[in-house]
Every structure is written in C-alpha cells, then in structure tokens.
Design a protein around this motif. Structure first.
Motif, PDB file in Angstrom:
ATOM      1  N   LEU A  14       0.830  -1.131   0.030  1.00 28.11           N
ATOM      2  CA  LEU A  14      -0.164   0.014   0.165  1.00 28.11           C
ATOM      3  C   LEU A  14       0.789   1.242   0.041  1.00 28.11           C
ATOM      4  N   VAL A  15       0.667   2.279  -0.928  1.00 26.43           N
ATOM      5  CA  VAL A  15       1.495   3.377  -0.869  1.00 26.43           C
ATOM      6  C   VAL A  15       0.107   4.509  -0.632  1.00 26.43           C
ATOM      7  N   VAL A  16       0.623   5.224   0.502  1.00 25.54           N
ATOM      8  CA  VAL A  16      -0.516   6.594   0.763  1.00 25.54           C
ATOM      9  C   VAL A  16       0.422   7.614   0.615  1.00 25.54           C
ATOM     10  N   GLY A  17      -0.371   8.847   0.100  1.00 26.72           N
ATOM     11  CA  GLY A  17       0.320   9.877   0.071  1.00 26.72           C
ATOM     12  C   GLY A  17      -0.555  10.968  -0.875  1.00 26.72           C
ATOM     13  N   SER A  18       0.141  11.900  -1.234  1.00 27.81           N
ATOM     14  CA  SER A  18      -0.635  12.833  -2.351  1.00 27.81           C
ATOM     15  C   SER A  18       0.621  13.027  -3.363  1.00 27.81           C
ATOM     16  N   GLY A  19       0.292  12.610  -4.733  1.00 26.73           N
ATOM     17  CA  GLY A  19       1.377  12.630  -5.558  1.00 26.73           C
ATOM     18  C   GLY A  19       2.673  11.491  -5.452  1.00 26.73           C
TER      19      GLY A  19
ATOM     20  N   ALA B  56       5.546  -7.663  -5.669  1.00 27.75           N
ATOM     21  CA  ALA B  56       4.373  -7.761  -4.754  1.00 27.75           C
ATOM     22  C   ALA B  56       3.188  -8.157  -5.776  1.00 27.75           C
ATOM     23  N   GLY B  57       2.110  -8.636  -5.179  1.00 28.88           N
ATOM     24  CA  GLY B  57       0.988  -9.412  -6.056  1.00 28.88           C
ATOM     25  C   GLY B  57       0.162  -8.165  -6.531  1.00 28.88           C
ATOM     26  N   LYS B  58       0.060  -7.126  -5.898  1.00 23.44           N
ATOM     27  CA  LYS B  58      -0.708  -6.014  -6.195  1.00 23.44           C
ATOM     28  C   LYS B  58      -0.118  -4.579  -5.294  1.00 23.44           C
ATOM     29  N   ILE B  59      -0.092  -3.539  -5.906  1.00 22.47           N
ATOM     30  CA  ILE B  59       0.066  -2.337  -5.429  1.00 22.47           C
ATOM     31  C   ILE B  59      -1.126  -1.519  -5.230  1.00 22.47           C
ATOM     32  N   TYR B  60      -1.621  -1.321  -4.002  1.00 14.56           N
ATOM     33  CA  TYR B  60      -2.590  -0.403  -3.912  1.00 14.56           C
ATOM     34  C   TYR B  60      -2.160   1.203  -3.839  1.00 14.56           C
ATOM     35  N   VAL B  61      -2.796   1.853  -4.185  1.00 17.83           N
ATOM     36  CA  VAL B  61      -2.409   3.472  -3.993  1.00 17.83           C
ATOM     37  C   VAL B  61      -3.609   4.220  -3.679  1.00 17.83           C
ATOM     38  N   ALA B  62      -3.399   4.730  -2.316  1.00 20.08           N
ATOM     39  CA  ALA B  62      -4.221   5.738  -1.982  1.00 20.08           C
ATOM     40  C   ALA B  62      -3.825   7.110  -2.109  1.00 20.08           C
ATOM     41  N   ASP B  63      -4.020   7.748  -3.330  1.00 21.25           N
ATOM     42  CA  ASP B  63      -3.475   9.214  -3.648  1.00 21.25           C
ATOM     43  C   ASP B  63      -4.308  10.171  -3.676  1.00 21.25           C
ATOM     44  N   ASP B  64      -4.220  11.078  -2.443  1.00 10.12           N
ATOM     45  CA  ASP B  64      -5.269  12.163  -2.474  1.00 10.12           C
ATOM     46  C   ASP B  64      -4.725  13.245  -1.438  1.00 10.12           C
ATOM     47  N   ALA B  65      -5.305  14.359  -1.729  1.00  5.61           N
ATOM     48  CA  ALA B  65      -4.695  15.536  -0.944  1.00  5.61           C
ATOM     49  C   ALA B  65      -4.825  15.425   0.807  1.00  5.61           C
TER      50      ALA B  65
ATOM     51  N   PHE C  58      -4.045  12.917   2.144  1.00  2.93           N
ATOM     52  CA  PHE C  58      -2.882  12.262   2.707  1.00  2.93           C
ATOM     53  C   PHE C  58      -1.630  12.975   2.591  1.00  2.93           C
ATOM     54  N   GLY C  59      -1.557  14.168   2.064  1.00  2.00           N
ATOM     55  CA  GLY C  59      -0.515  15.024   1.615  1.00  2.00           C
ATOM     56  C   GLY C  59       0.439  15.329   2.805  1.00  2.00           C
ATOM     57  N   ASN C  60      -0.400  15.727   3.990  1.00  2.00           N
ATOM     58  CA  ASN C  60       0.521  15.894   5.292  1.00  2.00           C
ATOM     59  C   ASN C  60       0.184  14.592   6.194  1.00  2.00           C
ATOM     60  N   TYR C  61       1.227  14.176   6.541  1.00  2.00           N
ATOM     61  CA  TYR C  61       0.872  12.908   7.507  1.00  2.00           C
ATOM     62  C   TYR C  61       0.123  13.271   8.736  1.00  2.00           C
ATOM     63  N   LEU C  62      -1.170  12.401   9.064  1.00  4.32           N
ATOM     64  CA  LEU C  62      -1.853  12.418  10.152  1.00  4.32           C
ATOM     65  C   LEU C  62      -2.319  10.913  10.451  1.00  4.32           C
TER      66      LEU C  62
END
Ligand code: FAD
Length: 317
Positions: A36-41, A54-63, A65-69
C-alpha cells in the motif's frame, strides 16, 4: 489474496529505504505480499516498488494524505487490509510506523509485534526488550497481526523483476479529529540518519553546541555522513536538534561505519547503534564502555584526534 500487506514509507514522494527491509521480512514470512502506498502525488513511489514481487500495489493518492496524520493513514491501511485479505500488516518501526500501526491493530483487533528484528521457528517473532539487552520471542494469538520492522536488522530486498499491477484504492477517512498545522523539517544537505551508510556521532565530551559542530561537521564532510548525537547532547545544547538523537529513545541506526566521538557508551546509546557493521570510537577515557562494542578504538583527546583522523582519511584517498 496475499498473506502480507506492506505499508510503504515515503517522504515527499520519495520511497524510504526501510520499506525494502519490510519487503525482506515479507519474503522470509512467505505467502506473497501486496503493498500500500499512501500520500499525495505518490505515483512515483508505486512505480519504484513495481519490480519487487508484490502481487498488487494499492495506491491511496489524495490531498487528504498530503501531510501525514495518523487517522487517515490508519483508515487507508484498514481499507487496503480488507481489500488484500492479508493476515500480516507490516510497516517500518520508525516514527511513522510507531504512530499509525498501533491504531491499525486497535481498529482490526490484531495483535501487534513492535520492533520485529527477525523470525523464529514456529511462526514466532523476535523483538528487543530492555534496551536491546534481551531478545524476546513472541507469539501473536490473533488471526491478523500487525508488525513494525526494525529496518536496521534486515537487508534491503533486491528487485526480482516483473511489474506488479497498480490499483487505486478509494478510502473513506471519516471525520479526522486532528488538524495538520505545520511541519518544521530540519533542513540538511546531509543524508538522513537511518538511511546513511556512514554515521558520525558526537557526545557530551565535545563541550558545547558550537564546538560540537566545529568538530563534527568536517568529520561528516569527509565521509559524506549523517551526524548523530547522544541524548545528553540534544537535551543540553540547543544547536543540536532532538531528531539527531541515536539510541533507545532516539533513532536506531546500523550503518556500514559508525564513528562515536567523545561518547561514553551508555546502554541506552548502544541500543541505537551497536549493530553497525564497523564501529570506531574516540574517547580520552580508556575505560569508557563504548570500547566494548568498538571494532577500532582510539584513546585520545577528540579535539586533537578528529582533525588528525580527517587528514589521514583524506591522504589515504
Ligand atoms: C530512559 C532513558 C533513555 C535514554 N535514551 C538515550 C538515547 O536514546 N540515546 C542516548 O545517547 N542516551 C540516552 N539516555 C542517556 C544515557 O544514559 C547517557 O546519559 C548518555 O548517552 C550519555 O551521553 P554522552 O556519552 O554524550 O555523555 P557522557 O556519558 O557524559 O560521556 C561523555 C564522554 O566523553 C568523553 N570525553 C570527554 N572529553 C573528551 C575529549 N576531549 N576527547 C575525547 N573524549 C572525551 C568522556 O570520557 C566520556 O566518556 C537515556 C537515559 C535514560 C534514563
């Protein structure tokens, strides 16, 4: 369905090397893994990980997630864990993993193996206790298990070829109770402590903050090294920030070369550096405990020895 989900650590769209240590653990556990890759850009991070099997790479790409919380990252991880069906959810054991992984464990009712340093027979895990003086072998009794990996204890996984498919993951982060205010990053041209091949660290014997830098900067320059410090130093001298602390309550490093200058070698400091491949210690006290873990020890005054050491290294090149 993969056995393991790895949550990649990245900063500003750059993959952190510790993620490859998590891949190595996943390879040892076996059964296949998703990422899983999380972040923005963070498309580039996903692409960089495509050749690792990896079998699959999930990407949660959204503003969002831009600043870590922690809360949004927890939500993304829980969503990816559901999508992947993984039994083990794995990430790095630095400040990133320490913050959000326990929340993931709480959210899915999983046991947590923090600071995993290796695997033991029978599906058990090894982790340090008491500042690394004991290695405990632990068992998680839950169906799913959250693991933080101490990157310094694993080699980085090598690419295996192929191109893992990338899949966008939509995440409902819900109401986020915390609000991002600001991020005060320490500006440095030097490599990051936990990623560097060479770390040079200074202790209280260096007298004060300005003197610390007068001695350590030229030494770091000659090795293109990251600079670390003891807790005594970061607590006492404003010129040396806390994020440079190496040890039990600081960062854990295992570079190819660790140079300890005017550091006594308290167990809490050793807990953060004793697995370095080669340790060089310079201390004027021949009885200093740092010499017990040093491969090369020099009993000398640091103010005289360090400049001479730098000249010798330069001359040898
Ligand atoms: C719960 C807890 C957690 C802790 N976590 C950490 C941690 O994460 N990291 C950490 O580092 N510490 C940690 N500590 C603190 C630790 O116990 C030590 O106090 C600390 O590491 C000492 O730092 P130091 O070696 O710089 O200082 P000192 O112990 O004061 O040693 C200074 C050394 O410099 C030498 N010296 C003096 N002058 C010279 C000179 N001119 N040339 C050469 N050598 C010289 C002296 O011989 C001495 O050995 C923790 C403590 C506790 C209780």
């Amino acid at each position: 369905m993969a056995n393991i989900l790895i949550v990649a650590e990245q900063s500003g769209g750059e993959l952190k090397k510790g993620t490859l240590a998590a891949v190595q653990l996943a390879n040892q556990l076996g059964g296949g893994f998703d990422v899983l890759v999380v972040g923005s850009g963070v498309g580039g991070v996903a692409t960089a990980l495509q050749g690792y099997g990896a079998g699959k790479i999930y990407v949660a790409d959204d503003a969002v997630f831009g600043n870590y919380l922690a809360q949004p990252f927890k939500a993304a991880t829980v969503a990816a864990a559901e999508a992947s069906g993984a039994k083990f959810i794995v990430s790095t054991a630095g400040t990133f993993g320490k913050d959000f992984l326990p929340r993931v464990a709480g959210a899915i009712g999983a046991g947590m193996v923090a600071d995993c340093v290796g695997l033991a027979e029978g599906g058990l895990f090894k982790r340090p206790m008491y500042a690394g003086n004991i290695i405990a072998t632990v068992k998680a009794n839950t169906e799913r298990v959250v693991i933080s990996v101490r990157a310094s204890e694993f080699d980085n996984a090598s690419p295996v070829g192929g191109e893992s498919p990338i899949e966008a993951l939509s995440v409902d982060v819900g109401d986020v109770a915390a609000r991002f205010v600001s991020f005060d990053a320490t500006e440095s041209e030097r490599p990051e402590l936990t990623e560097a091949d060479v770390v040079v660290s200074g202790g209280r014997g260096l007298k004060d903050g300005p003197t610390f830098w007068n001695v350590m900067n030229p030494l770091a320059d000659v090795f293109s090294a990251a600079v670390g410090a003891t807790r005594a130093v970061v607590d006492s001298w404003d010129e040396v920030p806390n994020d440079m602390q190496v040890g039990q309550t600081g960062k854990v490093v295992a570079p190819k070369l660790y140079v300890a200058v005017a550091i006594s070698g308290a167990i809490q400091h050793l807990a953060g550096m004793k697995n370095s491949k080669t340790i060089v210690a310079i201390n004027k006290d021949a009885e200093a405990p740092i010499f017990q873990v040093a491969d090369y020890g020099l009993v000398a005054d640091a103010f005289q020895a360090v400049p001479e050491f730098i000249e010798k290294v330069k001359a040898a090149r």
